[in-house]
Design a protein around this motif. Structure first.
Motif, PDB file in Angstrom:
ATOM      1  N   LEU A 138       0.827  -1.206   0.000  1.00  0.00           N
ATOM      2  CA  LEU A 138       0.000   0.000   0.000  1.00  0.00           C
ATOM      3  C   LEU A 138       0.863   1.258   0.000  1.00  0.00           C
ATOM      4  N   THR A 139       2.075   1.145   0.518  1.00  0.00           N
ATOM      5  CA  THR A 139       3.097   2.195   0.468  1.00  0.00           C
ATOM      6  C   THR A 139       4.365   1.523  -0.068  1.00  0.00           C
ATOM      7  N   PRO A 140       5.422   2.284  -0.390  1.00  0.00           N
ATOM      8  CA  PRO A 140       6.687   1.603  -0.695  1.00  0.00           C
ATOM      9  C   PRO A 140       7.014   0.608   0.417  1.00  0.00           C
ATOM     10  N   PHE A 141       7.354  -0.611   0.026  1.00  0.00           N
ATOM     11  CA  PHE A 141       7.449  -1.720   0.980  1.00  0.00           C
ATOM     12  C   PHE A 141       8.735  -2.487   0.699  1.00  0.00           C
ATOM     13  N   ASP A 142       9.597  -2.608   1.714  1.00  0.00           N
ATOM     14  CA  ASP A 142      10.886  -3.278   1.559  1.00  0.00           C
ATOM     15  C   ASP A 142      10.827  -4.694   2.109  1.00  0.00           C
ATOM     16  N   GLY A 143      11.471  -5.619   1.397  1.00  0.00           N
ATOM     17  CA  GLY A 143      11.500  -6.995   1.860  1.00  0.00           C
ATOM     18  C   GLY A 143      12.659  -7.768   1.277  1.00  0.00           C
TER      19      GLY A 143
END
Length: 400
Positions: A138-143
């Motif tokens: 839903l937002t910039p998402f780091d993984g």
């Protein structure tokens, strides 16, 4: 359809602001990690029926055929086979993998036979189900997701210029790919006590120094340095360096199948998973790490991160996965647009994440519900719905 009242899980890694901002409520100052939507026994949603909330799990158990539909019950039994969440990561989650169906069944049966209590901290299998999952940003998402190709992992480690990492670099360059990944992960996670703490510290310091300088691994180095800030000396930092770093943009997703090591680092997303609690941890956690069982479950297959983008199917944006227990899709609704029909063969949970969404039921008497961000409903298999408005609506259901 019934409006859902859902529970926030306050895990320590949760953001203090992301969920309150979405829901339009004041933050409490405490971590708010996950909002659970579904019938999981740990925190089942409640149906808001005016005369007091009723557990969705109890409603389904009372009449699974009516709530889930005959086809869903035949395929998955008298239980909602998925759990839907909004996940708000303010700090990294543990590095982990999930078993496949056979591994879960045999592992659960073996621990039951040994009499291992379900709440024992060293218990690996909480139930006999697999736990594939999908995270959509839903937002910039780091993984982190899946093993890098060994040559790329070797380049990343060599770039740190830490002498203690050279044996791992040599293995990654010399061995067949799957053997190399297995050998390095086994060595890292099998080290005794704090034997690797200094190596991890040197690697993290080097990563923090190199991140601002640019280059092909700059973003990954920054992520690993941040991991080390949260988990100093943890050998899981070196394990994480074997994995693909990825930043999802809003609307992009990752599918995590059985045996794929992964970790969510930061950001807000919707998560949909098979309804299971089976997690085997690889590091970045004070919880139990069963290295032999982990190595049995992990798939040492190098791959790209595998970013998913939705495919348009008659106006419904579908995230395609090879799993029947769940299906995630999205509707981006605009004012004045034609109402979007929502097929009624299966149970569904509908979640608004932006704007305003109007849901209309034409089963029997017409009924409408208005959803604001964070608002959700459960609709049984027999109910015919349409969606309209000016907002974003996620739909979780099953494939039968």
């Amino acid at each position: 359809m019934d409006r859902l009242v859902n529970t926030v899980r306050p895990y320590a890694w949760g953001s203090t602001t992301a969920l309150p901002d979405l829901l339009g409520v004041p933050p409490t100052g405490e971590p708010q990690a996950e909002l659970w939507l579904g019938a999981h026994p740990g925190a089942p949603s409640r149906l808001d029926r005016g005369d007091g909330p009723v557990s969705l799990a109890e409603v389904i158990a009372a009449d699974p055929g009516a709530e889930l539909g005959a086809a869903t019950v035949r395929a998955f039994g008298p239980r909602l086979p998925f759990l839907f969440k909004i996940l708000a990561a303010g700090a990294p989650l543990s590095l982990q993998v999930h078993p496949d169906r056979t591994q879960a069944e045999t592992g659960y049966a073996a621990e039951e036979a040994r009499g291992v209590p379900l709440d024992a901290p060293h218990r690996n299998y909480k139930d006999p189900h697999h736990k594939p999952e999908l995270i959509c940003a839903l937002t910039p998402f780091d993984g982190l997701c899946g093993f890098r190709h060994p040559a790329e992992a070797a380049d990343l480690l060599e770039g740190l210029d830490v002498a203690d990492l050279k044996p791992y670099v040599d293995i990654l360059r010399a061995s067949p790919e799957e053997s190399a990944l297995r050998e390095v992960l086994t060595a890292v996670l099998g080290a005794e006590g704090h034997a690797l703490a200094e190596t991890v510290e040197r690697a993290a310091t080097a990563a923090a120094h190199l991140a601002p300088k640019g280059g092909p691994h700059a973003e990954a180095y920054a992520a690993y340095a941040d991991l080390a800030h949260h988990h100093p000396g943890d050998p899981g930092i070196l394990a994480a360096m074997l994995l693909n770093y990825v930043r999802l943009q809003p609307g992009e997703a990752l599918f995590l199948g059985a045996g794929i090591p992964h970790a969510y680092l930061s950001g807000l997303g919707v998560e949909l998973m098979a309804n299971s609690d089976n997690v085997l941890r690889c590091g970045l956690t004070p919880k139990h790490v069963d290295v032999p069982e982990l190595l049995r479950v992990v798939r040492f297959e190098p791959r790209d991160a595998g970013v998913l983008r939705p495919e348009d199917v008659d106006g419904e944006e579908v995230y395609d996965t090879p799993i029947d227990e769940f299906r995630l899709s999205r509707f981006v609704l605009a004012p004045g647009g034609a109402p979007r029909p929502l097929p009624a063969r299966t149970p569904q949970i509908l979640l608004c994440t932006a704007g305003t969404v109007r849901l209309t039921s034409d089963t029997g008497t017409t009924r409408e519900l208005i959803l604001a961000p964070g608002g959700s409903v459960f609709a049984p298999a027999s109910e015919h719905l349409t969606a309209s408005g000016d907002g974003t609506l996620f739909r979780a259901t099953v494939v039968v």
